[in-house]
Design an enzyme around this catalytic site. Structure first.
Site, PDB file in Angstrom:
ATOM      1  N   ASP A 462       0.835  -1.201   0.000  1.00  0.00           N
ATOM      2  CA  ASP A 462       0.000   0.000   0.000  1.00  0.00           C
ATOM      3  C   ASP A 462       0.873   1.256   0.000  1.00  0.00           C
ATOM      4  O   ASP A 462       2.074   1.208   0.327  1.00  0.00           O
ATOM      5  CB  ASP A 462      -0.916  -0.007   1.227  1.00  0.00           C
ATOM      6  CG  ASP A 462      -2.228   0.730   1.002  1.00  0.00           C
ATOM      7  OD1 ASP A 462      -2.317   1.523   0.049  1.00  0.00           O
ATOM      8  OD2 ASP A 462      -3.171   0.520   1.790  1.00  0.00           O
ATOM      9  N   ASP A 530     -10.796   1.701  -2.878  1.00  0.00           N
ATOM     10  CA  ASP A 530     -11.266   1.429  -1.520  1.00  0.00           C
ATOM     11  C   ASP A 530     -12.792   1.401  -1.456  1.00  0.00           C
ATOM     12  O   ASP A 530     -13.364   0.954  -0.458  1.00  0.00           O
ATOM     13  CB  ASP A 530     -10.744   2.494  -0.552  1.00  0.00           C
ATOM     14  CG  ASP A 530      -9.280   2.289  -0.197  1.00  0.00           C
ATOM     15  OD1 ASP A 530      -8.734   1.219  -0.505  1.00  0.00           O
ATOM     16  OD2 ASP A 530      -8.675   3.214   0.382  1.00  0.00           O
TER      17      ASP A 530
END
Length: 711
Positions: A462, A530
Site C-alpha cells: 500500500d 477502496d
C-alpha cells in the site's frame, strides 16, 4: 531460408524512411532535412511504395509564423516549433534547445533505434521503437546521453527540464474526441469522453504516484467511434510516479501528444558520460472501436506485462473491514477459519499487526509483529492459514513512516522532505526517500525478512499518501528523487520476486492510486478502489477495463450497507459485480447470517467455475454504466464457453430491459444455457439478444453461462 518480404522493421537510409509493421498496422516516419525524425503514418497497413511516395506534410496556413507541418517524433525547442516540446534542455552557457543531425540507426529484430547527435554540443539521443509479432502495440522510449568527458572543454552538466518517452501524431480527421480517465479516492477510473478543444490539454500527476485523479492512458477518435466500430488511437505510459501528457490540437488541423515521466517545474542534471532513459510509452491503433482496443491492450498486458499471467488469481479474504486496527492472533485465526469455509484461497492480514500500531498515528516503519497482539509472532497464524489450505498474505506500507516510530526516531533524515520547510503529514504519516540507496536496501531487507521469518506468500503493498515538500538535502541533483524513488520501488519488487519465486504482490495506493503498466509488470493484481459499493464499482470497473484485463482487477464483496456510501445491496448483486474481476471477500464474517454464508459459499464456487473465462478469456463490454442495464461478456479464446454478468442498479416501472445482444457470438452456431438447458441460435443472440430473468426490484443481477453445441 527465404527472406521475409515484410520484416517487422525496415530502414531505408537513402530515403531516411523507417517502417514498423505489426500484425494489422503500419507505423512510419521519415528523417527530415534538419535531422529530426518526423511522423509519416500510423494506422492501416501501407506498402513501402505508398509510404515512400507520401509527400511531406504542408501546413494549410503556411506563413512566416507557421512553417513546420510534419510533426516530430520527439519535438525539441529549436526551429519554428511552437507546440509542446518533448525534449527541453539547457546548457551551462544558458543556451536552450538542441539542433540535431541524424547519426545513424540500428535494427535488431523488432527493435529500431534512431541515433541523433547535437550539431554543436556533446549530447546524443536515441529514439527507440519495438514491435512484436503477436500484438499491434508499439513500444517507444528515449535515451539521452551526455557524450562529453570531464577532460573535454565542455565538462559541464546539461540541465534536462523535459524528457518525454515519445510524441504521437493522429492523422487528419474531420474532428477529434479525447477519452481519458478521471476520478479521486473512492471514485477512480471514471471514463471521460469529450470533443478535443483547439488548445493544449494537459493530463498529469504531480503527486509522485500515478494518481487517483488521472491515468496516463488516453484514446483519440474522430467522434464517431463506438464500442465495436471506428478507428481509435490509444496510448499508455508505463510509469508509476509523476507524469505528464500534453495533447495539442492546433488551429490548422494537426493533433499530437507527447508524454513521459515528471511534471512541470522539475529538472535533472545530466553529467558527462551519463544516460537518462525514459519509461516505455506504448501506442495502439485499431479500426474496430474502443472494445477492440481494450481487448488488444488486455492481450498485450497478459503476454508482455504481467509477471505470471497464466496463474489464477486466488479468491482472497482480507481482514480490514472486519477488524480495522483491532487485530490479534485468536481473532484472525477465527476469521481465517470462516473464510476457508467460504472457499477463500488466500487470507490477508491487513493493517494493525506491527509495531505500536493501534491506530494510524504510530507504528509505520516498525515492521515487527505487535507483541500484545501476536505474542508468538506471525508464524502460528501463518501455519494455521496454511493448514486450512490457504496462502498467507500480509499488508505492508514500506514507503511510509510515522513520526511515532522507532524508525523515524533513528533515521529522521530518511524522510522525503525539504528540511527548511515544514513537512506536511497526510494520514499522520510521512514518506521515506527510497531514492537514497541505504533506504532502498533497508526496505528490501525488511520485506525479505518478513517473507523468510513469517512464511508470507503475498504482500498487499500500500501507499496512502503522495509526495509533498519533496527534497533531497545535500544532493547535487535533488529532483532525481522523483525518478529514482519510483525506480527503487520497482527494483525492490523485482528483487523480492526473484529471491522468492512463489511470492505474489498486490499493488495498492489508497485504492487505485498507483495502477499503470509498470506497476503491473511486477505485481499480480491491483486493488482497484477502496470503494466496494457495487453500484459505484460498475463504473470504476468499466474505466479500469479500458486498458487493464479483468485478472488484474481486485474486486471484493464486503458488508452491506457499504461503508463508502451507506447503500444496502443484496449479496447476490455484490457478488455478481465482484465476479467480473479477481474476486475477493471482506467484511465481518462473524456477523453474517448463516443464510448469507451459505449463499456466499455457493457463489464462490460458481466464481471458481467461471474463473478461467473471467481471468483468461476475452472480454466484451455490452453496455456502458450509464445504461439501465449494463453487462460484460467473457468468452473462452476458442469460443466454446461464455459467461455473461448483467447488472440493473435501478428498476423503472413499465420499462423492462431489452434482451442483451451478444455481438461476438457466431450467428451460425447454437448455444446452450448451462443452468436451464435452453438452446439459442447464435443469430438470435447476436441480433435479437439474450432474454434475462432478473429478480424484481433494484440491484438486480444475473450470471448466464453459455456453451456452444453442435447445431
Amino acid at each position: 531460408m527465404p527472406r521475409d518480404p515484410h520484416p517487422p522493421v525496415t530502414f531505408d537510409p537513402d530515403r531516411g524512411l523507417a517502417v514498423l509493421r505489426t500484425p494489422h498496422t503500419t507505423y512510419a516516419l521519415r528523417v527530415g532535412a534538419d535531422g529530426s525524425p518526423r511522423h509519416l503514418h500510423w494506422g492501416a497497413p501501407l506498402g513501402l511504395d505508398a509510404l515512400a511516395g507520401t509527400p511531406g506534410a504542408v501546413s494549410a496556413a503556411a506563413s512566416s509564423f507557421e512553417t513546420e507541418a510534419a510533426a516530430d517524433e520527439l519535438a525539441p525547442e529549436t526551429g519554428a516549433r511552437f507546440g509542446p516540446a518533448g525534449l527541453q534542455v539547457r546548457f551551462a552557457d544558458g543556451t536552450r534547445g538542441t539542433q540535431w543531425r541524424f547519426a545513424g540507426h540500428r535494427v535488431t529484430g523488432g527493435e529500431l533505434r534512431l541515433r541523433l547527435a547535437d550539431r554543436h554540443r556533446p549530447l546524443r539521443a536515441e529514439l527507440c521503437y519495438r514491435v512484436r509479432q503477436d500484438t499491434d502495440v508499439i513500444e517507444r522510449w528515449t535515451e539521452l546521453t551526455h557524450t562529453g568527458a570531464a577532460t573535454d572543454g565542455a565538462p559541464d552538466p546539461v540541465t534536462v527540464s523535459r524528457l518525454d518517452s515519445a510524441s504521437w501524431t493522429a492523422p487528419p480527421l474531420a474532428d477529434y474526441r479525447l477519452s481519458h480517465l478521471v476520478g479521486g479516492w473512492n471514485s477512480e477510473f471514471q471514463l471521460q469522453r469529450d470533443r478535443l478543444p483547439v488548445a493544449e490539454t494537459v493530463l498529469t500527476s504531480r503527486r509522485g504516484l500515478t494518481g487517483h485523479h488521472a491515468s496516463p492512458w488516453l484514446a483519440l477518435d474522430d467522434g464517431t467511434a463506438a464500442e465495436e466500430s471506428g478507428e481509435v488511437w490509444s496510448t499508455a505510459l508505463a510509469w508509476s510516479g509523476s507524469w505528464r501528457v500534453t495533447v495539442h490540437r492546433d488551429p490548422v488541423g494537426r493533433t499530437t501528444w507527447t508524454g513521459g515521466f515528471g511534471h512541470e517545474g522539475l529538472s535533472w542534471s545530466l553529467r558527462p558520460g551519463e544516460t537518462l532513459s525514459t519509461p516505455v510509452y506504448a501506442g495502439l491503433y485499431t479500426p474496430d472501436g474502443f472494445g477492440a482496443a481494450s481487448r488488444a491492450w488486455h492481450a498485450y498486458v497478459r503476454e508482455h506485462v504481467l509477471p505470471e499471467p497464466g496463474r489464477d488469481r486466488p479468491v482472497l479474504y482480507n481482514s480490514w473491514e472486519a477488524t480495522g486496527f483491532d487485530v490479534d492472533e485468536a481473532g484472525q485465526i477465527e476469521l481465517a477459519r470462516r473464510a476457508a469455509r467460504l472457499g477463500a484461497e488466500l487470507f490477508v492480514l491487513d493493517d494493525g499487526w506491527f509495531g505500536r500500531r493501534r491506530d494510524d498515528r504510530a507504528g509505520l516503519g516498525d515492521w515487527t509483529p505487535r507483541p500484545e497482539a501476536f505474542p508468538r509472532g506471525l508464524r502460528p497464524l501463518a501455519a494455521e492459514v496454511h493448514r486450512l489450505g490457504m496462502a498467507f498474505g500480509l499488508w505492508v506500507e514500506p514507503e511510509m513512516v510515522n513520526r511515532d516510530s522507532e524508525l523515524y526516531r533513528e533515521h529522521p533524515d530518511w524522510v522525503l522532505h525539504s528540511p527548511r520547510l515544514a513537512a506536511t503529514e497526510l494520514r499522520h504519516q510521512l514518506m521515506l526517500n527510497l531514492a537514497r540507496p541505504e533506504v532502498e536496501e533497508w526496505v528490501r531487507g525488511t520485506l525479505d525478512g518478513l517473507v523468510r521469518d513469517h512464511a508470507v506468500d503475498w504482500f498487499k503493498w500500500d501507499a496512502n499518501r503522495p509526495f509533498t515538500e519533496a527534497g533531497w538535502d545535500g544532493h547535487r541533483d535533488p529532483d532525481r528523487l522523483w525518478i529514482d524513488h519510483t525506480r527503487a520501488v520497482h527494483r525492490i519488487m523485482d528483487r523480492l520476486r526473484a529471491d522468492h519465486p512463489g511470492l505474489r504482490i498486490e499493488a495498492c495506493a489508497g485504492g487505485g492510486g498507483r495502477v499503470d503498466l509498470a506497476m503491473l509488470a511486477r505485481t499480480d493484481q491491483a486493488w482497484t478502489s477502496d470503494n466496494t459499493d457495487p453500484v459505484d464499482r460498475i463504473g470504476i470497473q468499466h474505466g479500469f477495463s479500458q486498458l487493464f484485463p479483468a485478472q488484474a482487477m481486485a474486486a471484493w464483496v464486503t458488508d452491506s450497507p457499504t461503508p463508502a456510501t451507506g447503500r444496502s445491496t443484496p449479496l447476490r448483486f455484490r457478488f455478481h459485480v465482484a465476479m467480473a474481476g479477481a474476486l475477493g471477500l471482506g467484511g465481518d464474517l462473524a456477523a453474517w447470517p448463516e443464510a448469507d454464508l451459505a449463499e456466499a459459499a455457493e457463489l464462490v464456487a460458481t466464481y471458481k467455475r467461471i474463473r478461467p473465462l473471467v481471468q483468461h478469456g476475452i472480454q466484451y463490454r455490452l453496455a456502458p454504466p450509464s445504461a439501465p442495464l449494463t453487462a460484460v461478456h467473457h468468452a473462452s479464446p476458442d469460443g466454446t464457453a461464455h459467461a455473461v454478468l448483467a447488472w440493473r442498479p435501478t428498476t423503472v416501472f413499465g420499462h423492462p430491459p431489452a434482451p442483451l445482444r451478444l455481438p461476438s457470438l457466431d450467428p451460425a452456431a447454437v448455444y446452450r444455457e448451462e443452468e436451464t438447458g435452453l438452446l439459442h441460435h447464435g443469430a438470435d443472440l447476436v441480433h435479437r439478444g439474450l432474454p434475462l430473468r432478473l429478480p424484481r426490484g433494484d440491484h438486480a443481477s444475473a450470471l448466464i453461462e453459455l456453451r456452444r453445441v453442435d447445431g
